[in-house]
Enzyme design. Structure first.
Site, PDB file in Angstrom:
ATOM      1  N   ALA A 293      20.060  -1.072  -8.950  1.00 16.29           N
ATOM      2  CA  ALA A 293      20.748  -0.066  -9.787  1.00 16.29           C
ATOM      3  C   ALA A 293      21.683   0.850  -9.002  1.00 16.29           C
ATOM      4  CB  ALA A 293      19.766   0.776 -10.588  1.00 16.29           C
ATOM      5  N   ALA A 294      21.827   0.653  -7.698  1.00 17.09           N
ATOM      6  CA  ALA A 294      22.751   1.506  -6.940  1.00 17.09           C
ATOM      7  C   ALA A 294      24.181   1.333  -7.436  1.00 17.09           C
ATOM      8  CB  ALA A 294      22.666   1.182  -5.454  1.00 17.09           C
ATOM      9  N   GLY A 295      24.587   0.096  -7.707  1.00 16.65           N
ATOM     10  CA  GLY A 295      25.919  -0.136  -8.226  1.00 16.65           C
ATOM     11  C   GLY A 295      26.115   0.471  -9.605  1.00 16.65           C
ATOM     12  N   ASP A 296      25.065   0.419 -10.434  1.00 17.55           N
ATOM     13  CA  ASP A 296      25.154   1.021 -11.767  1.00 17.55           C
ATOM     14  C   ASP A 296      25.283   2.538 -11.669  1.00 17.55           C
ATOM     15  OD1 ASP A 296      24.859  -1.494 -12.946  1.00 17.55           O
ATOM     16  OD2 ASP A 296      22.679  -1.359 -12.864  1.00 17.55           O
TER      17      ASP A 296
END
Length: 312
Positions: free
Chosen positions: A250-253
């Site tokens: 979820a870092a990219g999100d």
């Protein structure tokens, strides 16, 4: 922020195993822990926006099952609008199987199910959803024709349109002209350009090439090297924040939602990149997808702290 954001995207029920390393072909290894989390790129980005204080409506599909019940309840607990979520009577809720190793890197298999079972009639309420909205944020965990139709309608309505091309898939050339902000990582950039994109220098050239496809601006994320952005005024690079990664899920999100938030707040592209990098950095220091997403006060405090070492 008075106006709200509409997020079109996938919702998944994540099943996460942590272990020392991935097994080799034909090998079994012991895991260390097992947890379940609400996930899916659309849901993750919507939750991140809500935690930044943005009124957010999520447009997506879940199955008519206990997994869908769980995801909807979790989103409502975050204060999100869920009236645009469709319960699928044919297919179940999407699921993600996630393995996280000791370095915090993840390996994910997604079973999309209801996320990909769209019909044209599912967008009948889109005009009402977009009315009064400031931005449409999309990914590619929903069918490309649905994404294109939503982007075109949002662009025509004067909204800022953001597309995160994850997971990468073939797109019609004219879709890019409906995108104000294109966000992708190095692997996804390589997919669309047909050659490797490694490091900031290659990302600068890649961003310029992608900008020529008709987007208003392009951002390529580089993991621990930060991010590169290109728009009509030039190209910039923002370094990453140095943190110890626990789980990169979820870092990219988090980055995508935080960047959209910053730009809607009136930040310039470089300032938006720095805020988004901080949000993504905080996310990797925690386990799970949505549980790891930071709140606005946490991001601001992190950026002002001595521990927020910015690496250019």
């Amino acid at each position: 922020m008075d106006a709200y954001v509409v997020v079109l995207g996938g919702l998944n029920f994540d099943l996460v195993i942590r272990g020392s390393r991935m097994p080799n072909k034909g090998e079994s290894v012991f895991g260390k822990s097992f947890h379940t989390f609400p996930g899916g790129k659309g849901a993750n980005q919507a939750v991140q926006l809500a935690r930044l204080g943005v009124q957010t409506c999520l447009l997506g599909r879940v199955g008519n099952d206990i997994y869908g019940d769980h995801l909807i309840a979790s989103l409502e607990g975050e204060g999100l609008r869920t009236d645009a979520l469709i319960r699928d009577s044919e297919l179940g809720t999407g699921k993600g199987w996630v393995f996280v190793d000791d370095e915090g890197d993840n390996y994910i298999i997604i079973l999309p199910e209801a996320n990909m079972n769209w019909a044209k009639g599912d967008l009948e309420a889109l005009a009402d959803l977009l009315s009064g909205a400031a931005c449409l944020l999309c990914q590619l965990e929903t069918p490309v024709p649905i994404v294109k139709a939503c982007l075109r309608q949002a662009k025509d309505a004067g909204l800022m349109t953001v597309l995160n091309t994850a997971p990468a898939t073939t797109l019609p050339a004219d879709l890019f002209t409906h995108v104000d902000l294109l966000i992708l990582n190095q692997t996804e950039a390589a997919f669309y350009l047909g050659h490797a994109v490694a490091g900031a220098d290659q990302a600068r050239a890649a961003a310029a090439d992608l900008l020529a496809k008709g987007c208003g601006a392009v951002v390529i994320t580089l993991g621990d090297q930060g991010a590169v952005a290109a728009d009509g005024s030039g190209i910039c690079h923002c370094g990453a924040f140095s943190v110890r990664a626990v789980d990169v899920t979820a870092a990219g999100d988090s980055f995508c939602a935080a960047l959209a938030y910053a730009l809607l707040q009136g930040d310039d592209l470089y300032s938006g990149l720095k805020f988004a990098c901080a949000s993504g950095a905080l996310t990797v220091t925690r386990a799970g997808a949505q549980p790891s997403l930071p709140k606005l006060a946490e991001i601001r405090a992190f950026m002002e702290s001595e521990s927020a070492r910015h690496v250019n």
